[in-house]
Design a protein around this motif. Structure first.
Motif, short mmCIF file in Angstrom:
data_model
loop_
_atom_site.label_atom_id
_atom_site.label_comp_id
_atom_site.label_asym_id
_atom_site.label_seq_id
_atom_site.Cartn_x
_atom_site.Cartn_y
_atom_site.Cartn_z
N HIS A 270 27.54 47.18 -16.21
CA HIS A 270 28.28 48.13 -15.38
C HIS A 270 27.82 48.06 -13.92
O HIS A 270 26.62 47.95 -13.62
CB HIS A 270 28.07 49.55 -15.89
CG HIS A 270 28.93 49.88 -17.08
ND1 HIS A 270 30.17 49.32 -17.29
CD2 HIS A 270 28.74 50.73 -18.13
CE1 HIS A 270 30.69 49.80 -18.40
NE2 HIS A 270 29.84 50.66 -18.93
N PRO A 275 34.02 41.33 -13.38
CA PRO A 275 35.28 42.02 -13.08
C PRO A 275 35.31 43.45 -13.63
O PRO A 275 34.73 43.75 -14.68
CB PRO A 275 36.32 41.15 -13.79
CG PRO A 275 35.69 39.80 -13.91
CD PRO A 275 34.23 40.05 -14.09
N GLU A 276 36.01 44.31 -12.92
CA GLU A 276 36.09 45.72 -13.30
C GLU A 276 36.73 45.90 -14.67
O GLU A 276 36.33 46.76 -15.45
CB GLU A 276 36.89 46.48 -12.23
CG GLU A 276 36.73 47.98 -12.29
CD GLU A 276 35.35 48.45 -11.85
OE1 GLU A 276 34.87 49.46 -12.38
OE2 GLU A 276 34.75 47.78 -10.98
N TRP A 277 37.73 45.05 -14.97
CA TRP A 277 38.41 45.20 -16.26
C TRP A 277 37.44 44.92 -17.42
O TRP A 277 37.53 45.56 -18.48
CB TRP A 277 39.62 44.27 -16.35
CG TRP A 277 39.30 42.79 -16.32
CD1 TRP A 277 39.33 41.98 -15.24
CD2 TRP A 277 38.87 41.97 -17.42
NE1 TRP A 277 38.94 40.69 -15.58
CE2 TRP A 277 38.68 40.66 -16.91
CE3 TRP A 277 38.65 42.20 -18.78
CZ2 TRP A 277 38.27 39.61 -17.72
CZ3 TRP A 277 38.25 41.15 -19.59
CH2 TRP A 277 38.06 39.86 -19.05
N ALA A 278 36.53 43.98 -17.23
CA ALA A 278 35.57 43.67 -18.29
C ALA A 278 34.60 44.83 -18.52
O ALA A 278 34.25 45.15 -19.66
CB ALA A 278 34.80 42.40 -17.94
N GLN A 279 34.17 45.47 -17.44
CA GLN A 279 33.29 46.63 -17.58
C GLN A 279 33.99 47.76 -18.33
O GLN A 279 33.41 48.37 -19.25
CB GLN A 279 32.87 47.12 -16.20
CG GLN A 279 32.10 46.11 -15.36
CD GLN A 279 31.76 46.64 -13.99
OE1 GLN A 279 31.38 47.79 -13.82
NE2 GLN A 279 31.91 45.80 -12.96
N SER A 280 35.24 48.03 -17.97
CA SER A 280 35.98 49.12 -18.63
C SER A 280 36.24 48.79 -20.09
O SER A 280 36.18 49.67 -20.96
CB SER A 280 37.30 49.36 -17.89
OG SER A 280 37.07 49.76 -16.56
N LEU A 281 36.52 47.52 -20.38
CA LEU A 281 36.75 47.11 -21.75
C LEU A 281 35.49 47.30 -22.59
O LEU A 281 35.54 47.81 -23.72
CB LEU A 281 37.17 45.63 -21.78
CG LEU A 281 37.76 45.12 -23.09
CD1 LEU A 281 39.13 45.74 -23.33
CD2 LEU A 281 37.91 43.59 -23.02
N GLU A 545 37.91 38.55 -25.17
CA GLU A 545 37.03 39.13 -24.15
C GLU A 545 36.56 38.11 -23.13
O GLU A 545 36.52 38.39 -21.93
CB GLU A 545 35.82 39.78 -24.82
CG GLU A 545 34.84 40.38 -23.84
CD GLU A 545 33.58 40.89 -24.53
OE1 GLU A 545 33.14 41.98 -24.17
OE2 GLU A 545 33.06 40.19 -25.41
N THR A 549 37.58 35.48 -18.27
CA THR A 549 36.56 35.29 -17.23
C THR A 549 36.45 33.82 -16.83
O THR A 549 36.06 33.50 -15.71
CB THR A 549 35.20 35.79 -17.73
OG1 THR A 549 35.35 37.14 -18.18
CG2 THR A 549 34.16 35.77 -16.62
N ASN A 555 38.80 36.05 -10.89
CA ASN A 555 37.68 36.79 -11.45
C ASN A 555 36.36 36.45 -10.77
O ASN A 555 35.45 37.27 -10.71
CB ASN A 555 37.56 36.54 -12.96
CG ASN A 555 38.48 37.44 -13.75
OD1 ASN A 555 38.80 38.54 -13.33
ND2 ASN A 555 38.95 36.95 -14.88
#
Length: 788
Positions: A270, A275-281, A545, A549, A555
């Protein structure tokens, strides 16, 4: 040994016996490595508040021993406990001896050899620096052979030879463990060797971080969770003499855990450069993970319905109940820590250390010891030596782990709050990192006491098991069992039940029938299909997942001024890794006011495109180093390595006097450069025969740094004993070269234009111009961008 002698066996039955000798071997190894792993942990816990305890010996510093401790506890202690559980329960659940006694012994001795190899390499600084995957490539190959070739073949061969058609729930978790750990280990450890004791991962920067925590989080999931859940599902009902509470809940527990767990790795990253999307996922799936985890906990605790009165008198059940309780605590805390707001406080602090020890010592440790106490009388065919000593072990270890985790929670929250504290005027309330260090020192001593109690309980347990073994009969009795072959078992195919719902649509009736999970019973008699379905669940989640990336260009935006390390800086980076500096220092400034005020501009994904491996870190015992370059003089760095406390009162960094004595391995630099070129790092000036020129360039830069030291101090370096030393060929100058480079590329002047007439541009504008990005073994060139 299995036999089909018709004169001895009843008609239609086969005779066989179980191999309990291999279980005894794994139990003994579990106890031996428990003591070793906990002793090393106690030593490094003591070295944190008292860094002088290493006595100036480089092989026992915190940075060198911390990976040894984690590997010993996870793969030696917990690993051998897993194998003991699987070898004992699989034979009983399959009504078959293990597929091959030879493979069982190769597995045992091969695994012990791997552990010894870790103990011999990690203290000498031979490491890949990736959490739970520090071992170098020859040992990684051995792990793959032992795990898949010996253990995997032996287990699945036993499944195919079974005499029980139905696969009990514990076997499902064993299947998931064996398959997933093999996948994780192989793909996270793809490397290019640069000698027998050095390699570079094929991934770099953002991609390496994603791969590492896909592996790291799921190593916890599929090495420290699923096999111990299989252990729970077998040994807890045996000890309680009660059936598992809910068969249907066990199905939901298994499949939801297997599919959801694999997505949760990015929550370790975090506010980093991924990428932000990976953190949220990662956060989303971590929160979802709470439900199946607690489903397993509830299934375990409710298995004790009608047997709770036994817990007060049976030490085995005491260990199991506390273990499952810690499992519930850890699997609630994990999703909570994955929430970004919470993680912004907890990440890089000792809160994470408390969390992982609650799992490893509370959940895994108590389950392992409970299993061993249940197994000991059965394996050694005598009574447990002392129930009182078992109770003493239980209460001592319980007090120890409570002191440990509570002290780390307090330390972690204190760290997080102090790091982010801002005055009304907008300045850091605690500007010096060492202020946090001194504030939590009392917690380190309490942690040390807790660890000592846990180790003390373990020693009591080892003595109890030893005395039980000493009372064994002169010769073990081998029970011969009889059962029909699988092909001779009566079998009725599963059929769908009729829905009892009325006044509903046909779709509702179909859903009602499906929800009975009758179809799962068919899977449970088909081990190959079950294994394929488990593999698909794991691989599908992993691909969804990770692949974006690697293939989505935006990314990992690159930065025009980021260049490969010079040969000397590359050598210095390898020394940094070898000394275990990554265990104490992060290289990732998060986009938070307090962090940018303390360390400087937050880290960009394009800054680490040449970092094989990435060095973002997972803990801050010392300050972040992402912008360390140019902050201090060469003289300061030398004195800092010589005596950190003299420059920074209260520092817990140990002294590194050997850096000023040991020579740089200049001759290995061309091999390292060649490995990096294989990975796509553009060392164009060192192609072919020109590669040897990298040695001359490294020596020249080293001489410049050594000359800077003399210029700044007015005299050559002298040891505390007064001996004069030329630093030009010493490891300290390579390490300083690397440190002085860190974080400077982002602000470097752009390359001069090749033709005249163009006005110079600001760095930020140049960095945003399209440029040929460095290709890596696993990625396409990225579009350029200075900031995210």
């Amino acid at each position: 040994m299995t036999t089909t002698d018709s004169e001895d066996a009843a008609p239609g039955l086969e005779r066989f016996s179980y191999d309990d000798a291999i279980v005894r071997m794994f139990v003994a190894a579990t106890l031996v490595w428990a003591v070793v792993g906990f002793l090393v942990g106690l030593l490094i816990a003591a070295e944190l508040p008292m860094p002088w305890l290493n006595g100036g010996i480089e092989w026992i510093t915190f940075g060198r021993l911390r990976p040894l401790h984690t590997n010993a506890v996870i793969f030696a202690f917990a690993g051998n406990a897993i194998f003991a559980a699987i070898y004992y329960s699989t034979q009983r659940l399959c009504k078959a001896r293990m597929f091959s006694d030879t493979l069982s012994r190769l597995h045992f001795w091969g695994w012990q050899a791997i552990i010894v190899s870790a103990a011999l390499t990690l203290p000498f600084g031979i490491t890949q620096s990736k959490e739970y995957a520090e071992l170098e490539w020859p040992i990684d190959i051995a792990i793959a052979v032992v795990w898949a070739g010996f253990f995997g073949v032996n287990f699945f061969g036993t499944l195919l030879n079974r005499r029980e058609r139905h696969m009990y729930v514990a076997l499902w978790f064993y299947i998931a463990t064996i398959i997933t750990v093999a996948v994780l280990h192989i793909f996270n450890n793809l490397v290019v060797p640069a000698g027998w004791f050095k390699s570079y991962p094929v991934y770099a920067g953002v991609q390496d971080a994603m791969m590492q925590w896909w592996y790291g989080h799921n190593a916890v999931a599929f090495f420290l969770t699923t096999p111990f859940l299989g252990l729970m599902y077998y040994f807890l009902p045996k000890a309680a003499e009660r059936p598992v509470f809910s068969y249907r809940l066990s199905i939901l527990h298994f499949w939801s855990l297997v599919f959801i767990y694999i997505w949760a790795g990015p929550h370790h990253l975090h506010y980093t450069a991924i990428p932000e999307w990976a953190q949220s996922l990662g956060m989303l799936f971590s929160l979802m993970l709470w439900m199946p985890s607690w489903g397993g906990m509830i299934n375990g605790l409710l298995t004790l319905r009608g047997a709770w009165h036994k817990v007060t008198t049976d030490p085995v059940l005491k260990f199991f109940v506390v273990a499952i309780t810690f499992y519930g605590m850890a699997t609630f805390e994990g999703p909570m820590l994955s929430i970004k707001a919470v993680n912004s406080l907890s990440h890089y602090t000792d809160w994470g250390i408390g969390h992982v020890h609650a799992g490893a010592l509370g959940w895994n440790g108590f389950m392992a010891f409970g299993m061993i106490y249940w197994l000991a009388p059965r394996l050694f065919q005598t009574k447990l030596y002392s129930r009182g000593l078992a109770d003493l072990h239980f209460y001592t270890a319980t007090l120890g782990i409570l002191l440990y985790v509570v002290s780390m929670y307090v330390a972690g929250i204190t760290q997080g709050l102090m790091w982010r504290a801002i005055t009304p005027g907008g300045q850091l309330l605690y500007p010096e990192f060492v202020q946090t260090t001194t504030a939590i020192l009392p917690m380190y001593y309490i942690r040390l006491l807790g660890g000592g109690l846990y180790l003390g309980g373990t020693l009591v347990g080892c003595w109890n098991v030893y005395k039980t073994w000493a009372a064994r009969p002169a010769e073990y009795e081998v029970t011969v069992h009889e059962a029909p072959a699988l092909r001779d078992l009566e079998f009725t195919p599963e059929t769908a039940p009729e829905s009892e719902l009325e006044m509903v649509t046909d779709y509702a009736k179909k859903l009602d029938v499906w929800s009975t999970l009758w179809w799962h019973r068919a899977w449970e008699r088909l081990p190959v299909k079950f294994t394929v379905m488990t593999t698909l669940a794991v691989v599908l989640a992993s691909v969804l997942e990770l692949v974006p990336t690697f293939v989505i260009r935006s990314n990992v935006p690159t930065i025009a001024t980021v260049k490969p390390y010079t040969p000397l800086e590359l050598a210095g980076r390898d020394i940094y890794i070898s000394e275990g500096c990554y265990n104490c220092h992060s290289q990732m400034i998060r986009p938070m006011v307090a962090e940018t005020k303390r360390y400087g501009e937050f880290s960009k994904p394009g800054e680490s495109v040449y970092d094989h491996p990435f060095q973002w870190g997972s803990r801050r015992i010392g300050p972040d180093l992402a912008r360390e370059g140019g902050k201090q003089s060469v003289d300061w760095h030398v004195r800092h390595f010589q005596d950190p406390a003299a420059l920074n009162d209260g520092s817990v960094m140990p002294e590194y006097p050997w850096l000023m004595k040991k020579k740089i391995d200049f001759e290995s630099i061309p091999v390292r450069i060649a490995a990096m070129q294989t990975l796509g790092v553009p060392y164009d000036q060192y192609q072919g025969a020109d590669r040897d020129r990298s040695v001359d360039d490294a020596k020249q830069q080293a001489q410049q740094i050594a000359a800077e030291y003399v210029q700044q101090t007015g005299q050559p370096y002298r040891t505390p004993d007064g001996d004069q030393v030329d630093l030009a060929d010493k490891r300290v100058v390579a390490l300083i070269a690397y440190l002085q480079r860190l974080g400077t590329d982002l602000f470097a002047a752009p390359d001069a234009p090749s033709s005249g007439g163009a006005e110079p541009q600001p760095v930020e504008e140049v960095a945003n111009q399209p440029t040929a990005a460095p290709s890596t073994a696993m990625s396409e060139p990225r579009t350029t961008e200075a900031t995210r």
